[in-house]
Design a protein around this motif. Structure first.
Motif, PDB file in Angstrom:
ATOM      1  N   TYR A  49      20.681   5.092 -21.450  1.00 10.35           N
ATOM      2  CA  TYR A  49      21.568   6.531 -20.940  1.00 10.35           C
ATOM      3  C   TYR A  49      22.568   6.039 -19.391  1.00 10.35           C
ATOM      4  CZ  TYR A  49      17.658   8.935 -22.379  1.00 10.35           C
ATOM      5  OH  TYR A  49      16.512   9.442 -23.145  1.00 10.35           O
ATOM      6  N   SER A  50      22.769   4.207 -19.251  1.00 12.40           N
ATOM      7  CA  SER A  50      23.458   4.237 -18.166  1.00 12.40           C
ATOM      8  C   SER A  50      24.903   5.047 -18.296  1.00 12.40           C
ATOM      9  CB  SER A  50      24.566   2.757 -18.171  1.00 12.40           C
ATOM     10  OG  SER A  50      24.756   2.055 -19.377  1.00 12.40           O
ATOM     11  N   PRO A  51      25.707   5.338 -18.925  1.00 15.07           N
ATOM     12  CA  PRO A  51      26.443   5.983 -19.125  1.00 15.07           C
ATOM     13  C   PRO A  51      26.577   7.805 -18.606  1.00 15.07           C
ATOM     14  CG  PRO A  51      26.761   5.699 -21.158  1.00 15.07           C
ATOM     15  CD  PRO A  51      25.142   4.959 -20.432  1.00 15.07           C
ATOM     16  N   CYS A  52      25.542   8.127 -18.840  1.00 14.85           N
ATOM     17  CA  CYS A  52      25.293   9.509 -18.502  1.00 14.85           C
ATOM     18  C   CYS A  52      24.754   9.392 -16.908  1.00 14.85           C
ATOM     19  CB  CYS A  52      24.440   9.968 -18.642  1.00 14.85           C
ATOM     20  SG  CYS A  52      23.218  11.491 -18.063  1.00 14.85           S
ATOM     21  N   ILE A  53      24.333   8.753 -16.667  1.00 18.02           N
ATOM     22  CA  ILE A  53      23.004   8.069 -14.473  1.00 18.02           C
ATOM     23  C   ILE A  53      24.897   8.002 -14.356  1.00 18.02           C
ATOM     24  CG2 ILE A  53      22.551   6.303 -13.600  1.00 18.02           C
ATOM     25  CD1 ILE A  53      21.096   5.947 -15.522  1.00 18.02           C
ATOM     26  N   ILE A  54      26.142   6.511 -14.313  1.00 18.94           N
ATOM     27  CA  ILE A  54      27.307   6.739 -14.126  1.00 18.94           C
ATOM     28  C   ILE A  54      28.190   8.234 -13.649  1.00 18.94           C
ATOM     29  CG2 ILE A  54      29.467   5.509 -14.235  1.00 18.94           C
ATOM     30  CD1 ILE A  54      27.798   3.173 -15.764  1.00 18.94           C
ATOM     31  N   LEU A  55      27.816   8.877 -14.413  1.00 21.31           N
ATOM     32  CA  LEU A  55      28.686   9.988 -15.006  1.00 21.31           C
ATOM     33  C   LEU A  55      27.729  11.037 -13.541  1.00 21.31           C
ATOM     34  CD1 LEU A  55      29.708  10.768 -18.571  1.00 21.31           C
ATOM     35  CD2 LEU A  55      31.510  10.306 -17.045  1.00 21.31           C
ATOM     36  N   ALA A  56      27.090  11.042 -13.932  1.00 18.18           N
ATOM     37  CA  ALA A  56      25.934  12.112 -12.263  1.00 18.18           C
ATOM     38  C   ALA A  56      26.001  11.504 -11.247  1.00 18.18           C
ATOM     39  CB  ALA A  56      24.432  11.845 -13.412  1.00 18.18           C
ATOM     40  N   VAL A  57      26.510  10.186 -11.180  1.00 21.97           N
ATOM     41  CA  VAL A  57      27.065   9.610  -9.706  1.00 21.97           C
ATOM     42  C   VAL A  57      28.240  10.210  -9.842  1.00 21.97           C
ATOM     43  CG1 VAL A  57      27.350   7.431  -8.133  1.00 21.97           C
ATOM     44  CG2 VAL A  57      24.844   7.762  -9.580  1.00 21.97           C
ATOM     45  N   VAL A  58      29.504  10.169 -10.461  1.00 21.67           N
ATOM     46  CA  VAL A  58      30.589  10.592 -10.078  1.00 21.67           C
ATOM     47  C   VAL A  58      31.029  11.673  -9.369  1.00 21.67           C
ATOM     48  CG1 VAL A  58      32.788  10.752 -11.164  1.00 21.67           C
ATOM     49  CG2 VAL A  58      31.544   8.841 -11.841  1.00 21.67           C
ATOM     50  N   TYR A  59      30.397  12.638 -10.382  1.00 16.31           N
ATOM     51  CA  TYR A  59      29.626  14.595 -10.035  1.00 16.31           C
ATOM     52  C   TYR A  59      29.019  14.323  -8.763  1.00 16.31           C
ATOM     53  CZ  TYR A  59      28.625  18.895 -10.404  1.00 16.31           C
ATOM     54  OH  TYR A  59      27.934  20.235 -10.175  1.00 16.31           O
ATOM     55  N   ASN A  60      28.564  13.697  -8.300  1.00 22.11           N
ATOM     56  CA  ASN A  60      27.862  14.242  -7.210  1.00 22.11           C
ATOM     57  C   ASN A  60      29.006  13.641  -5.730  1.00 22.11           C
ATOM     58  OD1 ASN A  60      25.126  15.308  -7.740  1.00 22.11           O
ATOM     59  ND2 ASN A  60      25.177  13.798  -8.581  1.00 22.11           N
ATOM     60  N   ILE A  61      29.692  12.333  -6.357  1.00 26.41           N
ATOM     61  CA  ILE A  61      29.775  11.622  -4.891  1.00 26.41           C
ATOM     62  C   ILE A  61      31.453  13.100  -5.035  1.00 26.41           C
ATOM     63  CG2 ILE A  61      31.617  10.026  -4.969  1.00 26.41           C
ATOM     64  CD1 ILE A  61      30.508   8.001  -5.869  1.00 26.41           C
ATOM     65  N   CYS A  62      31.668  13.183  -6.609  1.00 23.91           N
ATOM     66  CA  CYS A  62      33.001  13.828  -5.642  1.00 23.91           C
ATOM     67  C   CYS A  62      32.577  15.285  -5.238  1.00 23.91           C
ATOM     68  CB  CYS A  62      33.861  15.152  -7.276  1.00 23.91           C
ATOM     69  SG  CYS A  62      34.411  13.264  -8.363  1.00 23.91           S
ATOM     70  N   ASN A  63      31.607  15.986  -5.525  1.00 24.56           N
ATOM     71  CA  ASN A  63      30.912  16.902  -4.788  1.00 24.56           C
ATOM     72  C   ASN A  63      30.487  17.116  -2.846  1.00 24.56           C
ATOM     73  OD1 ASN A  63      30.987  19.185  -6.501  1.00 24.56           O
ATOM     74  ND2 ASN A  63      28.860  17.936  -7.214  1.00 24.56           N
ATOM     75  N   LEU A  64      30.442  15.651  -2.863  1.00 26.23           N
ATOM     76  CA  LEU A  64      30.814  15.189  -1.081  1.00 26.23           C
ATOM     77  C   LEU A  64      31.592  14.908  -0.816  1.00 26.23           C
ATOM     78  CD1 LEU A  64      28.367  12.261  -1.550  1.00 26.23           C
ATOM     79  CD2 LEU A  64      26.575  14.361  -0.665  1.00 26.23           C
ATOM     80  N   ILE A  65      32.232  14.785  -1.429  1.00 19.06           N
ATOM     81  CA  ILE A  65      34.301  14.447  -0.849  1.00 19.06           C
ATOM     82  C   ILE A  65      34.373  15.627  -0.739  1.00 19.06           C
ATOM     83  CG2 ILE A  65      34.269  12.081  -1.507  1.00 19.06           C
ATOM     84  CD1 ILE A  65      35.961  12.818  -3.687  1.00 19.06           C
ATOM     85  N   GLY A  66      33.775  16.519  -1.706  1.00 19.95           N
ATOM     86  CA  GLY A  66      34.611  18.254  -1.210  1.00 19.95           C
ATOM     87  C   GLY A  66      35.629  18.886  -2.672  1.00 19.95           C
ATOM     88  N   ILE A  67      35.438  17.908  -3.907  1.00 17.78           N
ATOM     89  CA  ILE A  67      36.180  18.693  -4.729  1.00 17.78           C
ATOM     90  C   ILE A  67      35.647  19.509  -5.702  1.00 17.78           C
ATOM     91  CG2 ILE A  67      37.061  17.477  -7.184  1.00 17.78           C
ATOM     92  CD1 ILE A  67      37.219  14.687  -6.273  1.00 17.78           C
ATOM     93  N   LYS A  68      36.361  20.742  -5.767  1.00 17.95           N
ATOM     94  CA  LYS A  68      35.810  21.644  -6.484  1.00 17.95           C
ATOM     95  C   LYS A  68      35.748  21.734  -7.740  1.00 17.95           C
ATOM     96  CE  LYS A  68      35.365  23.400  -2.540  1.00 17.95           C
ATOM     97  NZ  LYS A  68      34.233  24.366  -1.671  1.00 17.95           N
ATOM     98  N   PHE A  69      35.137  22.274  -8.003  1.00 20.96           N
ATOM     99  CA  PHE A  69      34.481  22.097  -9.811  1.00 20.96           C
ATOM    100  C   PHE A  69      34.706  24.035 -10.166  1.00 20.96           C
ATOM    101  CE2 PHE A  69      33.298  18.414  -9.451  1.00 20.96           C
ATOM    102  CZ  PHE A  69      33.947  17.370 -10.388  1.00 20.96           C
ATOM    103  N   LEU A  70      35.941  24.364 -10.528  1.00 19.44           N
ATOM    104  CA  LEU A  70      36.134  26.107 -10.324  1.00 19.44           C
ATOM    105  C   LEU A  70      34.776  26.475 -12.384  1.00 19.44           C
ATOM    106  CD1 LEU A  70      39.564  26.295  -9.898  1.00 19.44           C
ATOM    107  CD2 LEU A  70      37.919  27.033  -8.688  1.00 19.44           C
TER     108      LEU A  70
END
Length: 359
Positions: free
Chosen positions: A102-123
């Motif tokens: 499950y590590s790829p899914c976990i890593i991608l989820a972490v990247v997504y949450n970091i993006c949200n924290l730094i203000g990257i918008k997912f339209l």
């Protein structure tokens, strides 16, 4: 058309729920594949119910092309890989291997949450075709990368380590399962390409149908068999077939897993080993493990562990030609010399000195 979509979502949820319960009810002692499959199908049920609830209340369900839904899709695809792994190589999965899976899914989820924290918008987009003109944007190509990860795990099935000790499947089953898996994945990719309601409705038929067919193969085609060859891999420390390998053991694959686990890990050398810790290592429970040990001829857990320690002690003394019995007793897992001597005499009928003088 909206009514048909709503009815299809509900029907898929009910069909998968009944399928999951049936597979779980038909599980076998010491065999985890059906439990894993039942849990996977139940994940689909939860997804269907969530969308059905939103539609019933006039709400817009999460867009299929949104990052959370794509991450969920990757999670589901990886989960559908766990099932054939357990089928092809029973007992191979442990906590560490599951985490790596499950590590790829976990890593991608972490990247997504970091993006949200730094203000990257997912339209919000409704389909891959709608996103394609904006491919240079981070939120778009990140989603394209997630779509790629949705499809790639299907090829992992043929890399699963195969164990010849079990005869639970064959290549024909693997091919049929893989085809079913590919059809389901392609159908999902088509839904991502087009947001039309007729496409989404048809997808639920395909998805639920694939889950039901996989369950059918599990219950009626892939009969759980047991080794028909000699117990080459089930040997004790002396590389001999254990006396407790009887007809009863052949009927319970957990017995073999216990013997193989102890041979590979030598966990009996851990003085803190317990029935609970061993049950966790074998992904079973205390009751099932105790029953398997009784089938192997041991009245309780301690007798089984101490017999392995005594066998290991005898072999070490013979190989190392050591007369320092106390150190060897500690090395094989005993906490005290008195306990070790008592168990040695119960096992051999002699003290160590008497035993090795006669050898």
């Amino acid at each position: 058309m909206q009514s048909l979509y709503l009815a299809t979502t509900f029907a898929a949820a009910v069909a998968c729920l009944l399928t999951s319960l049936l597979v779980f009810a038909r599980r076998k002692s010491g065999e985890r594949s059906r439990i894993i499959l039942a849990c996977i199908v139940m994940f689909s049920v939860l997804n269907y119910i969530t969308r059905f609830y939103a539609l019933c209340h006039g709400e817009q369900p999460e867009l299929v092309i949104s990052v959370p839904m794509l991450l969920l899709a990757i999670f589901m695809v990886i989960s559908y890989i766990m099932y054939p792994i357990e089928v092809i190589s029973p007992g191979y999965l442990n906590i560490w291997r599951v985490v790596k899976l499950y590590s790829p899914c976990i890593i991608l989820a972490v990247v997504y949450n970091i993006c949200n924290l730094i203000g990257i918008k997912f339209l919000p987009y409704h389909s891959l075709l709608e996103m394609f003109p904006y491919f240079t944007k981070f939120d778009v190509w990140f989603r394209f990368m997630l779509v790629f990860f949705v499809f790639t795990p299907v090829f992992l099935i043929f890399t699963v380590p195969y164990t010849r000790r079990y005869n639970n499947t064959d290549r024909a089953w693997m091919i049929k399962y893989t085809i079913c898996f590919i059809i389901n994945t392609i159908a999902y990719i088509i839904v991502l390409i087009s947001d039309q309601i007729i496409i989404k409705t048809l997808y639920y038929y395909v998805s639920a149908g694939c889950s039901i067919y996989i369950a059918y193969m599990e219950l009626f085609e892939r009969l759980i068999k047991h080794p028909v060859s000699t117990y080459d891999d089930v040997t004790d420390i002396n590389n001999e077939v254990p006396e407790y390998v009887t007809t009863n053991e052949k009927q319970n694959p957990l017995c073999e897993r216990i013997v193989l686990h102890m041979k590979q890990t030598s966990d009996y050398r851990d003085p803190d080993i317990s029935l609970n810790s061993m049950a966790i290592s074998l992904f079973t429970n205390r009751t099932t493990l105790s029953k398997a040990l009784r089938e192997m001829g041991y009245t309780n857990f301690n007798i089984y562990i101490n017999s392995l320690r005594i066998e290991d002690f005898i072999n070490r003394v013979k190989d190392e030609k050591s007369e320092n019995y106390q150190d060897v007793f500690y090395n094989v897992g005993f906490r005290s010399r008195s306990t070790a001597l008592r168990n040695f005499k119960q096992y051999t009928g002699k003290t160590p000195s008497e035993y090795f003088v006669e050898q």
